[in-house]
Design a protein around this motif. Structure first.
Motif, short mmCIF file in Angstrom:
data_model
loop_
_atom_site.label_atom_id
_atom_site.label_comp_id
_atom_site.label_asym_id
_atom_site.label_seq_id
_atom_site.Cartn_x
_atom_site.Cartn_y
_atom_site.Cartn_z
N SER A 1 1.74 2.17 -3.51
CA SER A 1 0.59 2.72 -4.21
C SER A 1 0.34 4.15 -3.77
O SER A 1 0.09 5.03 -4.60
CB SER A 1 -0.66 1.90 -3.90
N GLY A 2 0.42 4.37 -2.47
CA GLY A 2 0.18 5.71 -1.95
C GLY A 2 1.15 6.71 -2.55
O GLY A 2 0.77 7.82 -2.94
N ALA A 3 2.43 6.31 -2.66
CA ALA A 3 3.45 7.22 -3.19
C ALA A 3 3.16 7.57 -4.65
O ALA A 3 3.17 8.75 -5.04
CB ALA A 3 4.83 6.59 -3.05
N GLU B 1 0.83 -1.21 0.00
CA GLU B 1 0.00 0.00 0.00
C GLU B 1 0.86 1.26 0.00
O GLU B 1 0.50 2.27 -0.58
CB GLU B 1 -0.90 0.01 1.24
N ILE B 2 2.02 1.19 0.66
CA ILE B 2 2.84 2.38 0.78
C ILE B 2 3.33 2.82 -0.60
O ILE B 2 3.39 4.01 -0.90
CB ILE B 2 4.01 2.14 1.78
#
Lengths: 532, 532
Positions: free
Chosen positions: A76-78, A73-74
């Protein structure tokens, strides 16, 4: 208390920088290829993402693809953060280029073309949305919201594509070109508002009376505040940073803060931060204290870097493999056909009702068929909100790919060797002469005056020499009772505002001069002074 | 295959935009307050993050803080992406402003000051790093790597702070100012290299011979390629985009691509993408085909928006509450004291050895004490890599806050009313006269010539009128055997290069003129043509 921020580790950082490098390089390259083919670069940027997505890269080299797009997820968030930043900046610049005044001036013609070119494909989209298979509808949505999103995606047009073709062919200043641009901009404005309202429905899960009231009411209040109080605050702020002459860093601060404040406000209302960014651009453009350089600065970072990341990321989410399931490829054909026919018919009928020739109506029908950024944003939001499944998203994103190519090719054919009427030609010649004159421009005129006869002569000169589009400001310093009614009468047909500077020590010539200089820092094309 | 990208949902988007709004607003506000107080704005931006972090906002309104900084990885990823983008852009601009030529010209003095002002605090930092409690050492690190990071953090200086103070006081062009700037830039270069090497150690977990060979070797190969092959490719690309005159969008593309390519290369070598961004800036600056506007565009978005997000995010990670544990506050005092004293002594000794006056040496000791972006990056990287615990991070980040204030205040006291020597004054007067001359600048001179006497006269004029710093290019078109040795002799003491344009149809005057015009598009201050 426990601290919450999780930083990207070294591997995630490497993935992040690699994603940006690969996406930007591929998007810019494919965009440049499209431009060489006289097609919109957005289509190439989207296509680059499709190639780098699961359909092609993901099949050809699965391990590499899994490294490139990890499921963390980290990561994707970036990537999405850069992508959202790109679309927000893009919309500020789009809003900045939206001239509400032009839409108003072309009033009836623009309204008819816009109205019909939106309503017919909206109806077509609602019908298609009503018959598409269940498997296209996302888990978070009912069929009504789904059909509204499909309709919105089919109804919007892309001004950038049309504008580029018209300006390349030298048709931009023609009557037909002006109507197209006005209709394209009005289309954008309505499209953003539709997206906002439908997002509100999607967020609340269904279309209910209370949902409509809440979303439409919230949007109306936001727009009212943004265009009045917000406009005044932005004006003040832009005027303040400019008090000592142009200050791009200061103006950029105002632009960024306006974008973020409007973005947070709209996002909090459940109607997408991108609408806020667009309205921020419109408000910033309407301010007479804006500095054009800020737009250049924003555009160069956005167009070369951030926006390509957005379009390529939108392409990454397309999975052409899904077209093989549930007759999706046949449905894609239906959607594209409805999109093209409905848009063409709507624009053509609107243009005929507005008294345009058959050729102009055909050109409008062809040109307004182009879709671009706005449709891709609608599809992305629909996917994020769970209104569209990945199949539906893939089908919807095919529409701009095909309609833009259709619009670019057919518009070129229709307008080839098209000469305007004599009257039109006369206007074009006048405008061309004006464009070559470095002194006489349509920028604002500053007329410092107390209403004396010399000022009246100066006003007459300005009125005679400068085009009617150039607005003017009459500045009176100190003298509360100065009668400027004659000046206002002379500057007939022109937007005039009156600024009373509160010079404290009346009669001090130095003070008056200082006031005039301070005012003239605020962005005038010419200062006309009558000396008795 | 399963698709991997997880988009931000509506709530996460609201949090993201709110974070950006609050961080930018607070950082810019505190930065402006600091500037009013004649202190570096970076300190205010960092401070804004500390206020919004767990120490203050987190204690005052815990629920709000948890909403603002949720523990979701996707939200962390989004915020850090913007923050890393900010630091990468910031480093491109920092690299762009690093003038390796100036460092070389001031050779011995700059080397002595830089050397001592780095080595003394490095030793101090190693000693402190050796005695700090175990609880400061992050989980991923041994004491050697930890001590190296502490030493690097204490050793670096912040040029921006010093340069701002010097230029405000009008001391920038003074001998002392030039040495300070050269030493500050050299310091930066060495600092980035140290960070790269130590990051390599941290990534491999320990300092081993093989680790040193791999990191240092990788770095050496990267630097060698980046400054030679990379430099040539960048030159070619910048020259190509400029072939029809200035093209900012094209140049911006080259800047962004260079930053991303160098960033990915360094990150892949395990030495942080930020070093790559810095080297990209240096390489872009060294190209004579660069366009200054690109830097302005990049700077205005970076300084108003992205960099404040980076500094505020760095501040967010500071938890002042941790200072209460393990005598951390006492250790913070020790670290700050060592940082100030070691830097002062190092710079003072170096300056004396370089033959500077006591006053100049004191000023250097004071000025080079300022720390800023580089130290904050070192601390952030240390925390991310698990070399520092949060306590150690908090202690290390206090150093720039205090030393920058110390440097700004003490430098002002030392240099007040300081007049230079007569010889220095003469140089300053000459430079001032030159700066006012719009024609004679130190930009490159283009001399199209086949070696005829008229060209020799033209070269003599240029040699006489233009400062020695202005390099020149002799352009010969078509004529392979043109003898330009006399011209080169005339343009003595000046960097001269020779460009043979391959005009195909020799003797065609139009062809020659076209070649000269094409070349002059590439950014010359003056074109000198001898007409016989």
């Amino acid at each position: 208390m426990q601290f919450a921020l999780t930083p990207l580790d070294e591997h995630e950082l490497l993935v992040f920088w690699t994603q940006l490098l690969v996406l930007v390089a591929a998007a810019r390259f494919c965009g440049a290829v499209m431009r060489r083919l006289n097609l919109p670069s957005v289509i190439g940027q989207l296509g680059a993402g499709v190639i780098l997505g699961p359909s092609i890269f993901g099949r050809v080299w699965t391990d590499g693809f899994e490294w490139f797009l990890p499921e963390h997820e980290i990561s994707s968030g970036a990537l999405f953060a850069v992508s959202w930043l790109g679309v927000a900046f893009l919309l500020v610049t789009a809003g900045f280029e939206t001239d509400l005044g032009l839409i108003r001036r072309l009033g009836r013609a623009a309204a008819l073309v816009t109205g019909f070119s939106l309503v017919v494909p909206l109806i077509g989209g609602l019908v298609v949305g009503g018959v598409l298979p269940e498997s296209f509808i996302g888990p978070e949505s009912d069929r009504t919201v789904f059909a509204l999103f499909v309709a919105a995606a089919l109804a919007v047009s892309a001004l950038a594509v049309i504008a580029k073709i018209l300006s390349e062919l030298g048709l931009m200043r023609r009557d037909f070109g002006q109507i197209t641009v006005a209709a394209g901009m009005a289309n954008d404005v309505v499209g953003w508002i539709m997206l906002a309202v439908f997002t509100g429905f999607a967020t609340s899960g269904e279309v209910s009376t209370s949902g409509i009231v809440r979303t439409v009411g919230g949007l109306a209040i936001f727009l009212a505040l943004a265009m009045t109080v917000g406009q005044r605050v932005v004006d003040r702020a832009l005027r303040w940073v400019r008090r000592d002459g142009p200050d791009v860093a200061g103006a950029m601060t105002v632009v960024v803060m306006t974008m973020l404040i409007y973005g947070v406000a709209t996002q909090a209302l459940g109607i997408e931060a991108v609408l806020g960014a667009f309205v921020a651009g419109v408000v910033l453009h309407r301010s007479r204290f804006q500095q054009r350089e800020v737009l250049d600065h924003l555009e160069s970072v956005t167009n070369t870097f951030l926006a390509p990341v957005f379009f390529a990321t939108a392409g990454l989410r397309v999975d052409l493999g899904l077209l093989g399931q549930d007759d999706a490829i046949a449905w894609a054909g239906v959607v594209v056909a409805v999109a093209i026919v409905a848009k063409f018919v709507g624009a053509f009928v609107g243009a005929k009702l507005a008294g345009q020739s058959n050729r102009a109506a055909t050109a409008l029908g062809a040109g307004l068929n182009a879709r671009g950024a706005l449709e891709i944003v609608i599809a992305s939001v629909g996917l994020s909100l769970g209104v569209f499944t990945e199949t539906a998203y893939t089908v919807i994103v095919i529409v701009p790919l095909i309609t833009s190519i259709f619009a670019a090719v057919s518009l070129r054919i229709v307008v080839r060797d098209w000469r305007g009427t004599d009257k039109e030609q006369e206007r074009l010649d006048r405008e061309e002469a004006l464009a070559k004159n470095l002194v006489v421009t349509s920028q604002r005129i500053l007329l410092p005056s107390k209403g004396h006869p010399a000022s009246i002569a100066a006003a007459q000169l300005a009125q005679f020499a400068w085009p009617k589009e150039a607005p003017s400001t009459i500045l009176t310093v100190g003298d509360e009772d100065a009668d400027i009614s004659v000046l206002e009468a002379v500057l007939d047909e022109r937007e005039v505002d009156h600024n009373r500077s509160s010079g404290v020590s009346i009669g001090s010539a130095r003070d008056v001069a200082a006031s005039i200089v301070a005012e003239s820092n605020l962005g005038y094309g010419v200062v006309v002074v009558g000396v008795a």
